[in-house]
Design a protein around this motif. Structure first.
Motif, PDB file in Angstrom:
ATOM      1  N   LEU A  24       0.837  -1.203   0.000  1.00 23.81           N
ATOM      2  CA  LEU A  24       0.000   0.000   0.000  1.00 23.81           C
ATOM      3  C   LEU A  24       0.870   1.251   0.000  1.00 23.81           C
ATOM      4  O   LEU A  24       1.940   1.264   0.618  1.00 23.81           O
ATOM      5  CB  LEU A  24      -0.906   0.032   1.233  1.00 23.81           C
ATOM      6  N   SER A  25       0.397   2.270  -0.654  1.00 24.99           N
ATOM      7  CA  SER A  25       1.063   3.569  -0.572  1.00 24.99           C
ATOM      8  C   SER A  25       0.779   4.161   0.811  1.00 24.99           C
ATOM      9  O   SER A  25      -0.067   3.633   1.566  1.00 24.99           O
ATOM     10  CB  SER A  25       0.520   4.512  -1.650  1.00 24.99           C
ATOM     11  N   LYS A  26       1.452   5.249   1.155  1.00 26.06           N
ATOM     12  CA  LYS A  26       1.211   5.925   2.434  1.00 26.06           C
ATOM     13  C   LYS A  26      -0.258   6.322   2.552  1.00 26.06           C
ATOM     14  O   LYS A  26      -0.885   6.118   3.604  1.00 26.06           O
ATOM     15  CB  LYS A  26       2.127   7.149   2.538  1.00 26.06           C
ATOM     16  N   GLU A  27      -0.816   6.868   1.495  1.00 26.58           N
ATOM     17  CA  GLU A  27      -2.215   7.306   1.505  1.00 26.58           C
ATOM     18  C   GLU A  27      -3.162   6.117   1.673  1.00 26.58           C
ATOM     19  O   GLU A  27      -4.129   6.176   2.438  1.00 26.58           O
ATOM     20  CB  GLU A  27      -2.551   8.081   0.227  1.00 26.58           C
ATOM     21  N   GLU A  28      -2.886   5.024   0.964  1.00 23.77           N
ATOM     22  CA  GLU A  28      -3.720   3.827   1.076  1.00 23.77           C
ATOM     23  C   GLU A  28      -3.614   3.215   2.468  1.00 23.77           C
ATOM     24  O   GLU A  28      -4.607   2.764   3.040  1.00 23.77           O
ATOM     25  CB  GLU A  28      -3.313   2.793   0.023  1.00 23.77           C
ATOM     26  N   SER A  29      -2.404   3.217   3.021  1.00 20.05           N
ATOM     27  CA  SER A  29      -2.183   2.697   4.365  1.00 20.05           C
ATOM     28  C   SER A  29      -2.932   3.530   5.403  1.00 20.05           C
ATOM     29  O   SER A  29      -3.573   2.984   6.313  1.00 20.05           O
ATOM     30  CB  SER A  29      -0.682   2.681   4.666  1.00 20.05           C
ATOM     31  N   ALA A  31      -5.622   5.334   4.864  1.00 18.48           N
ATOM     32  CA  ALA A  31      -7.049   5.081   4.669  1.00 18.48           C
ATOM     33  C   ALA A  31      -7.446   3.720   5.254  1.00 18.48           C
ATOM     34  O   ALA A  31      -8.513   3.589   5.865  1.00 18.48           O
ATOM     35  CB  ALA A  31      -7.403   5.152   3.187  1.00 18.48           C
ATOM     36  N   TYR A  32      -6.587   2.734   5.072  1.00 19.46           N
ATOM     37  CA  TYR A  32      -6.839   1.409   5.653  1.00 19.46           C
ATOM     38  C   TYR A  32      -6.924   1.516   7.172  1.00 19.46           C
ATOM     39  O   TYR A  32      -7.843   0.970   7.788  1.00 19.46           O
ATOM     40  CB  TYR A  32      -5.733   0.428   5.236  1.00 19.46           C
ATOM     41  N   ASN A  33      -5.961   2.214   7.784  1.00 20.50           N
ATOM     42  CA  ASN A  33      -5.973   2.393   9.234  1.00 20.50           C
ATOM     43  C   ASN A  33      -7.245   3.090   9.697  1.00 20.50           C
ATOM     44  O   ASN A  33      -7.838   2.698  10.706  1.00 20.50           O
ATOM     45  CB  ASN A  33      -4.747   3.183   9.700  1.00 20.50           C
ATOM     46  N   ALA A  34      -7.677   4.105   8.979  1.00 20.23           N
ATOM     47  CA  ALA A  34      -8.896   4.823   9.351  1.00 20.23           C
ATOM     48  C   ALA A  34     -10.110   3.891   9.296  1.00 20.23           C
ATOM     49  O   ALA A  34     -10.941   3.894  10.211  1.00 20.23           O
ATOM     50  CB  ALA A  34      -9.097   6.022   8.435  1.00 20.23           C
ATOM     51  N   ARG A  35     -10.208   3.082   8.232  1.00 22.91           N
ATOM     52  CA  ARG A  35     -11.330   2.145   8.128  1.00 22.91           C
ATOM     53  C   ARG A  35     -11.298   1.119   9.250  1.00 22.91           C
ATOM     54  O   ARG A  35     -12.334   0.802   9.857  1.00 22.91           O
ATOM     55  CB  ARG A  35     -11.324   1.439   6.768  1.00 22.91           C
ATOM     56  N   LEU A  36     -10.109   0.619   9.555  1.00 21.62           N
ATOM     57  CA  LEU A  36      -9.969  -0.372  10.618  1.00 21.62           C
ATOM     58  C   LEU A  36     -10.355   0.223  11.967  1.00 21.62           C
ATOM     59  O   LEU A  36     -11.084  -0.405  12.753  1.00 21.62           O
ATOM     60  CB  LEU A  36      -8.532  -0.910  10.649  1.00 21.62           C
ATOM     61  N   ILE A  37      -9.900   1.440  12.240  1.00 23.92           N
ATOM     62  CA  ILE A  37     -10.255   2.115  13.491  1.00 23.92           C
ATOM     63  C   ILE A  37     -11.770   2.281  13.600  1.00 23.92           C
ATOM     64  O   ILE A  37     -12.363   2.012  14.657  1.00 23.92           O
ATOM     65  CB  ILE A  37      -9.545   3.479  13.595  1.00 23.92           C
ATOM     66  N   LEU A  38     -12.413   2.717  12.523  1.00 15.61           N
ATOM     67  CA  LEU A  38     -13.856   2.919  12.560  1.00 15.61           C
ATOM     68  C   LEU A  38     -14.613   1.602  12.745  1.00 15.61           C
ATOM     69  O   LEU A  38     -15.609   1.547  13.477  1.00 15.61           O
ATOM     70  CB  LEU A  38     -14.329   3.648  11.309  1.00 15.61           C
TER      71      LEU A  38
END
Length: 61
Positions: A24-29, A31-38
């Motif tokens: 994943l790119s930094k931006e994708e990573s 976004a992934y973290n944000a989705r996981l947190i939510l």
């Protein structure tokens, strides 16, 4: 809120989390973290606990 290690197979979980970010790119990573947190916040569902977690995470910077 539990702040001491409490995940069975914690090392395996950490490896799985790192693997999820592979390629994943930094931006994708981010976004992934944000989705996981939510998703995890929704699962917890208790607003007071979530506020405690936000405060605790900020203290450890």
């Amino acid at each position: 809120m539990t702040l001491t290690p409490n995940i069975k197979g914690g090392d395996d979980f950490y490896e799985e989390l790192l693997n999820a970010h592979e390629g994943l790119s930094k931006e994708e990573s981010d976004a992934y973290n944000a989705r996981l947190i939510l998703l995890l916040a929704n699962h917890i569902g208790e607003r007071a606990i979530l506020s405690e977690a936000i405060t605790a995470a900020k203290r450890t910077q």
